[in-house]
Design a protein around this motif. Structure first.
Motif, short mmCIF file in Angstrom:
data_model
loop_
_atom_site.label_atom_id
_atom_site.label_comp_id
_atom_site.label_asym_id
_atom_site.label_seq_id
_atom_site.Cartn_x
_atom_site.Cartn_y
_atom_site.Cartn_z
N HIS A 10 0.84 -1.21 0.00
CA HIS A 10 0.00 0.00 0.00
C HIS A 10 0.87 1.25 0.00
O HIS A 10 0.68 2.18 -0.81
N ARG A 13 2.66 1.72 -3.23
CA ARG A 13 1.81 2.21 -4.31
C ARG A 13 1.63 3.73 -4.18
O ARG A 13 1.66 4.46 -5.15
N LEU A 14 1.43 4.21 -2.94
CA LEU A 14 1.28 5.64 -2.73
C LEU A 14 2.54 6.40 -3.16
O LEU A 14 2.47 7.53 -3.62
N ALA A 15 3.70 5.77 -2.98
CA ALA A 15 4.97 6.41 -3.34
C ALA A 15 5.37 6.07 -4.77
O ALA A 15 6.45 6.46 -5.22
N ARG A 16 4.51 5.36 -5.49
CA ARG A 16 4.78 4.95 -6.88
C ARG A 16 6.08 4.14 -6.98
O ARG A 16 6.92 4.41 -7.83
N PRO A 91 3.16 13.34 -19.80
CA PRO A 91 2.15 12.42 -20.36
C PRO A 91 0.76 12.82 -19.89
O PRO A 91 0.61 13.42 -18.83
N ALA A 92 -0.26 12.51 -20.66
CA ALA A 92 -1.63 12.89 -20.32
C ALA A 92 -1.92 12.50 -18.88
O ALA A 92 -1.70 11.36 -18.48
N ALA A 93 -2.40 13.46 -18.11
CA ALA A 93 -2.66 13.18 -16.69
C ALA A 93 -4.10 12.70 -16.53
O ALA A 93 -4.97 13.15 -17.24
#
Lengths: 93, 472
Positions: A10, A13-16, A91-93
């Protein structure tokens, strides 16, 4: 305090962050150890101690509302991996 | 069953300081993209934020106007999320120790006072501007790339959160307009929705009348006008009631009204939603607004629009509608008060100021109250046309009501024509300006003719002659 595999995923994922299985296992141990160390503080009675938000005993460090020069747009964009006109392009956000 | 709407608002107001919240880049609107940036607002490594003293002073002022308590100790927090308009990966905001808390904002209505509770007002930095390009024009979905302009990034932004105290779309509209007027009169924001310096989100739920429960709410985001918001709220209330009456349940969801202007991070999944991992900003020391400065700011607060409505109603026995319209333009309210102080009947003055002065496009700030009071007094006994001409001329320097209210006025056009011609010959530059489109000068010419004749001319005839001579 044992950190679960799901908790590591988790936070990652938040920190990519993409983690390998080995890294997840290692971080489970390290994060648990960090929380245990911090947890020692909880053994003390701190009910009348206000939380510290900054280590320095200083308040109100402020700047006056006086403009200073901004960067030329070329300098602002100098490190941009991609640009379009005067814009940063992503990149498209 | 009858249903009661429960509405709360979250409002963002950009402060019009000269510089950004945490760096000294100058703020502007419409500058070429990325010309108002520096290493701080571009989040280069090693840079440190320095809070803008003026922004903090103004937030305290706004907090006081909202009836809030000003915290003796306030802290900035980091709100962490990833989005291209936020180069640090976090927004500097406030979390559990905001500057202003627990306020109460007066919203006068035709049936009495209402107070809207203010949960908090805190200070943060605005995000940069994303422009989504390609695909369906301007929409987020379908865009193939995003362009980022950091000029706006770091603008001081006050977030105001109300309690769910509003009970109709109309209540919400009145509250927002009063709040907008308040920040404008405090001189701390332009609060222009078209420019994005005022933005708000609305939380809406409904409940059975008389109940005090709070049911599932939906959030309406990116409203771009008060009227639009009022319609959107009314529609959402209707939608929820219909769902409940059919035995259904309302889902918690966010309804985007203007998808080209999104201001918040999109929620990618339920588990990431709201997980901003707030923690105290280690690069900033706490704020401790000095008590004497807070008290001085409190003493210096101007009369607020809501209070002004109540005072006009009370002191002049005006209907709510009149008080609200007059108060909506402080210069109009001031003219009303000057005129009544000079002897004008309150209700008659109110009618004349709200309707005729406004319709004639006269700047209320330059009208002499004593002269206007004379017009109010004479309004019933002079021809309507003469009154209209007088009102139209009331903003010109040297305007005298007597010129229009005299009952021995010359009405013979042949007698007046030479005077009119003389005045026009004597003022060639004004004539040229008038023909160039400055038609407001008509009042000036009327005034000159009247002065020449000691006020003894019928203004309607003078006007006709002037228009004829000026060729319009």
């Amino acid at each position: 305090m044992a950190i679960t595999r799901d908790e590591v995923l988790h936070v990652a994922r938040l920190a990519r962050l993409a983690l390998t299985d080995a890294e997840i296992e290692r971080l489970q141990g390290e994060l648990s150890a960090i929380l245990d160390a911090v947890g020692k503080v909880a053994e003390l009675d701190l009910s009348d101690v206000p939380p510290t938000s900054h280590p320095l005993d200083v308040v109100n460090v402020l700047g006056e509302d006086e403009p200073r020069p901004s960067l030329p747009v070329g300098d602002a964009l100098a490190n941009a991996p991609s640009r379009e006109g005067g814009f940063f392009r992503v990149p498209a956000a | 069953m009858s249903w009661e709407p429960v509405i709360g608002l979250e409002i963002h107001v950009q402060l019009k300081t000269r510089t950004k919240m945490f760096c000294r880049c100058e703020l502007g609107f419409g500058d070429p993209e990325n010309t108002r940036t520096c290493p701080v607002c571009l989040s280069h490594p090693g840079t440190l934020p320095v809070p803008n003293a003026k922004a903090i002073e103004w937030t305290v002022k706004l907090g006081l106007a909202l009836g809030c308590e000003i915290a003796p100790h306030a802290v900035f927090h980091r709100k962490n999320y990833f989005y291209p308009d936020l180069p640090k990966g976090y927004q500097i905001s406030q979390y559990d120790q905001p500057l202003c808390t627990n306020g109460r904002f007066l919203v006068p209505g035709p049936d009495g006072d209402a107070y809207v509770g203010i949960v908090r007002a805190h200070l943060e930095e605005d995000a940069a501007k994303n422009v989504h390009v390609g695909g369906a024009a301007g929409r987020i979905s379908g865009a193939d790339r995003t362009l980022v302009d950091f000029n706006r990034g770091g603008t001081p932004l006050v977030e105001i959160v109300t309690r769910p105290d509003l009970r109709s779309a109309e209540d919400a509209r009145i509250f927002l307009q009063l709040l907008r007027q308040t920040v404008v009169e405090l001189g701390i924001s332009d609060a222009e929705m078209e420019k994005g310096s005022l933005r708000f989100d609305v939380n809406v739920s409904v409940r059975p009348e008389g109940s005090s429960e709070l049911r599932t709410r939906t959030e309406l985001k990116n409203m771009n006008s008060f009227a639009f918001a009022a319609r959107g709220i009314a529609r959402e209330i209707g939608r929820q009631i219909e769902i409940y009456e059919k035995g259904g349940e309302v889902d918690q969801e966010t309804l985007h009204f203007d998808p080209t202007r999104e201001d918040a991070p999109p929620l990618r999944s339920k588990e990431e939603a709201q997980d901003y991992r707030y923690f105290p900003e280690p690069d900033l020391v706490p704020l401790a607004p000095a008590r004497d400065l807070v008290e001085r700011a409190r003493a210096e607060l101007p009369e607020l629009p809501g209070q002004r409505i109540r005072r006009l109603e009370r002191d002049y026995a005006l209907p709510f509608y009149d008080a609200e319209v007059l108060s909506g333009l402080p210069a109009l309210a001031a003219l009303f008060e000057r005129t009544v102080a000079a002897g004008g009947d309150a209700k008659a003055t109110s009618n004349l100021v709200m309707n005729q002065i406004v319709a004639a496009g006269v700047d209320p700030a330059v009208v002499d109250g004593l002269e206007l009071a004379k017009l109010v007094e004479a309004r019933g006994r002079i021809p309507r046309a003469a009154l209209d001409e007088a009102i139209a001329a009331s903003g010109t320097p040297g305007f005298r009501a007597d010129d229009y209210t005299a009952d021995t006025a010359i009405t013979d056009a042949e007698e007046l024509r030479p005077v009119v011609e003389r005045i026009l010959e004597g003022n060639p530059s004004q004539v040229e300006a008038y023909r160039g489109g400055k038609t407001g000068l008509l009042g000036f010419f009327v005034g000159q003719v009247m002065r020449e004749l000691g006020g003894k001319a019928n203004p309607k005839v003078v006007n006709e002659l002037l228009r004829e001579q000026l060729g319009l």
